[in-house]
Design a protein around this motif. Structure first.
Motif, mmCIF file in Angstrom:
data_model
loop_
_atom_site.group_PDB
_atom_site.id
_atom_site.type_symbol
_atom_site.label_atom_id
_atom_site.label_comp_id
_atom_site.label_asym_id
_atom_site.label_seq_id
_atom_site.Cartn_x
_atom_site.Cartn_y
_atom_site.Cartn_z
ATOM 1 N N THR A 103 0.825 -1.210 0.000
ATOM 2 C CA THR A 103 0.000 0.000 0.000
ATOM 3 C C THR A 103 0.856 1.256 0.000
ATOM 4 O O THR A 103 0.613 2.192 -0.776
ATOM 5 N N VAL A 104 1.879 1.286 0.852
ATOM 6 C CA VAL A 104 2.736 2.471 0.944
ATOM 7 C C VAL A 104 3.548 2.666 -0.332
ATOM 8 O O VAL A 104 3.668 3.790 -0.853
ATOM 9 N N LEU A 105 4.116 1.594 -0.865
ATOM 10 C CA LEU A 105 4.943 1.707 -2.067
ATOM 11 C C LEU A 105 4.115 2.112 -3.283
ATOM 12 O O LEU A 105 4.576 2.880 -4.134
ATOM 13 N N THR A 106 2.892 1.585 -3.382
ATOM 14 C CA THR A 106 2.023 1.987 -4.493
ATOM 15 C C THR A 106 1.660 3.462 -4.382
ATOM 16 O O THR A 106 1.589 4.173 -5.394
ATOM 17 N N CYS A 107 1.457 3.942 -3.169
ATOM 18 C CA CYS A 107 1.200 5.361 -2.959
ATOM 19 C C CYS A 107 2.409 6.185 -3.385
ATOM 20 O O CYS A 107 2.264 7.240 -4.019
ATOM 21 N N MET A 108 3.606 5.712 -3.051
ATOM 22 C CA MET A 108 4.822 6.424 -3.446
ATOM 23 C C MET A 108 4.950 6.496 -4.962
ATOM 24 O O MET A 108 5.300 7.543 -5.532
ATOM 25 N N VAL A 109 4.668 5.377 -5.654
ATOM 26 C CA VAL A 109 4.727 5.365 -7.115
ATOM 27 C C VAL A 109 3.730 6.354 -7.706
ATOM 28 O O VAL A 109 4.045 7.100 -8.650
ATOM 29 N N THR A 110 2.518 6.382 -7.163
ATOM 30 C CA THR A 110 1.500 7.303 -7.663
ATOM 31 C C THR A 110 1.920 8.755 -7.454
ATOM 32 O O THR A 110 1.724 9.605 -8.330
ATOM 33 N N LEU A 111 2.519 9.053 -6.298
ATOM 34 C CA LEU A 111 3.001 10.413 -6.042
ATOM 35 C C LEU A 111 4.116 10.796 -7.005
ATOM 36 O O LEU A 111 4.167 11.930 -7.501
ATOM 37 N N ALA A 112 5.022 9.854 -7.274
ATOM 38 C CA ALA A 112 6.123 10.143 -8.195
ATOM 39 C C ALA A 112 5.625 10.384 -9.611
ATOM 40 O O ALA A 112 6.097 11.279 -10.312
#
Length: 223
Positions: free
Chosen positions: A64-73
Motif C-alpha cells: 500500500t505504501v509503495l504503491t502510494c509512493m509510485v502514484t506520487l512520483a
C-alpha cells in the motif's frame, strides 16, 4: 515553433512537475500506512486458510505504501512517470498465490495505495468500508458450519447402512467407496458445525466399524 518545442516549453519547462508539497506527500504516505495497517488487521482477523503467513500480511502494508509512493512520483514528474512505466513493464512477479482471497487482498492494497497517492481519501475509506462489510458478510455465513471429510473403514453392507443413518439430516455426499474383499473404505463429505460431532461417537459404536477419521476440508463449498 514545432510541436516538440511547444510540448517542451509548456510541460517540461513550466515547473509544474518540479513543485513538491511536502505536507501533502506526508499526509498521503501516512494515510496509505494507516489504510495498509487496516488491511493487515482485516486479513489477520478473517484469514481462513491452513497456514497463516505473517510475511504476506506485512507485505500488504508495504504494498500500500509503495504503491502510494509510485502514484506520487508519477503525478509530480512526467519524466519519472515515463521511466517508471518502462521499468515496471519488465518486472515479473514469480510468487505463486495459493488462495484466491490473497489475490483479493493484494489488489485491495494496490488500489488503496493508488487512491491515497491521488488524494482520494474518501474513496479509499468508502472502498475499505464496503470491503470489510463484504468480508464480514461471507465470513459469518461460513461460520455456520465447515466441511469435513469422514473416512470410515467397516465390514458388511449393514454397517454401511448404519453409518449413513448416523449422519441424520446433515448435508453429506459420498465421495468414494473402496471395497477390498470384505473390508470397505468410504469417504464422505459432510457439512456440520464444530460443536455438532456426536455422529462420530455413533459411527464408532456401530458393530463391524474398524475406525473413523475426520479431516477438515478447506476447499470450496457449493450449496
Amino acid at each position: 515553433m514545432s510541436v516538440k518545442d511547444m510540448i517542451k516549453k509548456s510541460v517540461l519547462e513550466s515547473g509544474v512537475f518540479d513543485q513538491y508539497n511536502i505536507s501533502s506527500i506526508l499526509v498521503a504516505l501516512v494515510a496509505a500506512l494507516a489504510l495498509g495497517i487496516l488491511i493487515f488487521l482485516v486479513y489477520r482477523r478473517f484469514y481462513t486458510g491452513v497456514i497463516y503467513s505473517r510475511t504476506f500480511a506485512v507485505t500488504l502494508v508495504g504494498m500500500t505504501v509503495l504503491t502510494c509512493m509510485v502514484t506520487l512520483a508519477i503525478s509530480t514528474n512526467v519524466v519519472i512517470s515515463l521511466g517508471m512505466v518502462g521499468a515496471l513493464s519488465i518486472v515479473r512477479f514469480r510468487t505463486a498465490v495459493k488462495d484466491p482471497m490473497d489475490l483479493l487482498y493484494l489488489f485491495w492494497a494496490i488500489t488503496t495505495g493508488i487512491t491515497a497517492g491521488a488524494g482520494m481519501y474518501v474513496l479509499a475509506l468508502l472502498a475499505a468500508a464496503i470491503m470489510i462489510f463484504m468480508i464480514i458478510l461471507f465470513y459469518s455465513r461460513q461460520q455456520r458450519g465447515k466441511i469435513y471429510i469422514a473416512v470410515i473403514h467397516y465390514s458388511g453392507d449393514e454397517a454401511g447402512d448404519e453409518v449413513i443413518r448416523c449422519f441424520g439430516k446433515r448435508k453429506y455426499f459420498i465421495k468414494s467407496k473402496t471395497m477390498r474383499k470384505e473390508k470397505t473404505e468410504m469417504a464422505v463429505e459432510i457439512f456440520c458445525k464444530q460443536t455438532d460431532m456426536d455422529f462420530m461417537e455413533k459411527i464408532r459404536a456401530i458393530e463391524h466399524v474398524d475406525d473413523v477419521t475426520l479431516i477438515q476440508y478447506n476447499g470450496e463449498y457449493h450449496g
